[in-house]
Design an enzyme around this catalytic site. Structure first.
Site, PDB file in Angstrom:
ATOM      1  N   GLU A 207       0.915  -1.020   0.195  1.00 59.68           N
ATOM      2  CA  GLU A 207      -0.049   0.115  -0.012  1.00 59.68           C
ATOM      3  C   GLU A 207       0.724   1.487  -0.020  1.00 59.68           C
ATOM      4  OE1 GLU A 207      -4.002  -1.836   2.126  1.00 59.68           O
ATOM      5  OE2 GLU A 207      -2.727  -0.085   3.254  1.00 59.68           O
ATOM      6  N   GLU A 395      -5.565  -8.509   0.835  1.00 56.37           N
ATOM      7  CA  GLU A 395      -6.159  -8.201   2.054  1.00 56.37           C
ATOM      8  C   GLU A 395      -7.711  -8.051   1.659  1.00 56.37           C
ATOM      9  OE1 GLU A 395      -4.759  -4.983   4.498  1.00 56.37           O
ATOM     10  OE2 GLU A 395      -2.305  -5.809   4.079  1.00 56.37           O
TER      11      GLU A 395
END
Length: 489
Positions: A207, A395
């Site tokens: 991320e 995720e």
């Protein structure tokens, strides 16, 4: 409505009372072929035989032992000690004590049928100062951890960087400095060389937008800085260079069969209606919103639209940077939790993103609006816009605050419903030809949720942070059945 006295109604009732007919050989053969089919449009069919189911967690959030065995201070160790930055002043010092309990945790994973685990390596545990001296005790810890995983039949997917930058590097500029790029290159080389025999699935960074924009722009995450847009754009660029070095390291030192990709939390649009106009608007929004990371990697440069938008705040690019940044990868990892509803724009605008109503359903994490379709559109658009041949959900999960253990159980039916709804959209994507190859649930166990501390629980296993007792939740039993039967229940 059919009248209860109608002939048609009487025929239906009579048919319902007939004894069941014995299945024919042809019927049995059809049933067998259906069971072996790799994927079908119906939600009741099985996931493909090679589809990867797993769970995920990150080193900083569950290991604890923050200053043990030579580990250096991370930016989150420092940030969590600044008053008011983290809920309740919670630190990462103990977390889930996974550093000392990993064998117990892997035994619990195995008991739930978990065969794949996405984890990260703590950079400051390997190089306490970011570069400089190697910490042999850090290497030894992960050797023992991987040996335990192998003993319990669990395959590691390893993320090289999941936000825990060594504080010593931050003191020299952190992600605003190319010194961090050089340090990461050395760290990645070391880690891949050391663990090539244990690890065949590598993720470079987790991320990029979170640890750059939120760490250096808004200041809500470590290190908590509020820099100019130009500086923030430069942090994106340095992170992209580190991604390139991660790919290079795996290609050089990963050995036979090693694969590598990036995990990105791309912005995900969901068309308000699945009509050509709204779908085209969603695609335009997707390309615009993800230009600085996925768009740049795919194009091998910053796109004209991105450069026009940022103007004088464009990052400095040196010769050869994009040759490294755009090295081919084997897959794309996507962390998808929510999405934005988008429709065709008005007065010539390409799209209109709709604000969420204040009472739109969400988890206790206010940013986590419940938008299951985000998995479908996030994976579909990534494949269509950037040509990825293999995509993994690295995720997906939901965070809630109050999940007490009552009579040995945690009845988190809200999480069970979340998982089922999102898995249905993953299944739909596969049936529609999206190259979605796996799903990692976030998270295996309740852990340190960054600035929310220990108040927000994402785990399918409850952790009592005072006693360190682990209790599988209802959602863990549900997910175990999904993995075992390879279908949505």
């Amino acid at each position: 409505m059919t009248s209860p006295r109608s002939p048609r109604r009487r025929q239906l009732l009579a048919a319902a009372s007939l004894p069941a007919l014995a299945p024919t050989a042809a019927f049995a053969a059809d049933k067998k072929r259906a069971a072996l089919a790799p994927a079908a449009a119906g939600y009741g069919s099985h996931f493909p035989a090679d589809f990867v189911f797993g769970v995920a967690a990150a080193s900083a959030q569950l290991e604890g032992a923050a200053f043990e065995d030579g580990k250096g201070e991370s930016v989150w160790d420092r940030f969590s000690r600044i008053p008011g930055k983290v809920h309740n002043g919670d630190t990462l010092d103990v977390a889930c004590d996974h550093y000392h309990r990993f064998d117990e945790d892997f035994a619990l994973m195995a008991s739930l049928g978990i065969k794949t685990y996405r984890l990260s390596i703590a950079w400051p545990r390997i190089y306490p100062q970011g570069d400089g001296e190697l910490n042999p005790k850090g290497i030894d810890f992960y050797r023992r951890l991987f040996a335990s995983m192998k003993k319990h039949g669990i395959e590691p997917w390893v993320t090289l960087f999941h936000w825990d930058l060594p504080q010593a590097l931050e003191d020299r500029g952190g992600w605003t400095s190319r010194l961090t790029v050089d340090a990461f290159a050395r760290y990645a080389d070391t880690v891949v060389k050391e663990f090539a025999a244990d690890v065949k699935h590598w993720i470079t960074l987790n991320e990029i937008v979170c640890f750059t924009l939120l760490g250096y722009g808004t200041g809500t995450k470590a290190p908590g800085r509020k820099e100019s847009p130009k500086v923030v754009n430069q942090t994106y660029h340095h992170a992209l260079l580190c991604h390139g070095h991660g790919v290079r390291a795996v290609r050089q030192y990963g050995g036979k069969g090693a694969i590598v990709g990036l995990t990105d939390n791309c912005g995900v649009p969901v068309p308000v209606t699945e009509t050509p106009a709204d779908i085209a608007a969603a695609k335009a929004w997707f390309i615009d919103r993800n230009a600085q990371v996925l768009g740049a990697i795919h194009a091998g440069k910053y796109t004209d639209n991105f450069l026009l938008r940022v103007g004088a705040n464009a990052p400095e690019v040196k010769p050869g940077d994009f040759a490294l940044i755009s090295l081919p990868t084997d897959f794309l990892g996507l962390n998808i939790y929510s999405g934005t509803f988008v429709r065709a724009g008005k007065n010539g605008a390409a799209y209109e993103a709709l604000p969420a109503p204040t009472n739109y359903p969400h988890a206790d994490s206010p940013w986590l609006r419940l938008v299951p379709q985000s998995i479908y559109w996030g994976t579909k658009l990534s494949a269509e816009c950037y040509g990825h041949k293999a995509i993994y959900i690295t995720e997906n999960g939901c965070g809630y605050d109050d999940e007490p253990v009552v009579n040995g159980e945690v009845l988190d039916t809200h999480r069970r419903d979340y998982l089922r709804s999102y898995l249905r959209e993953a299944h739909r994507a596969i049936a529609d030809g999206v190259p979605l190859k796996g799903y990692f649930l976030w998270s295996f166990i309740d852990n340190y949720e960054w600035e929310d501390g220990y108040a927000r629980r994402f785990g399918i296993v409850h952790c009592d942070f005072k006693t360190q007792v682990r209790t599988p939740k209802l959602s863990a039993r549900y997910y175990a059945d999904v993995m075992r039967l390879r279908k949505i229940l």
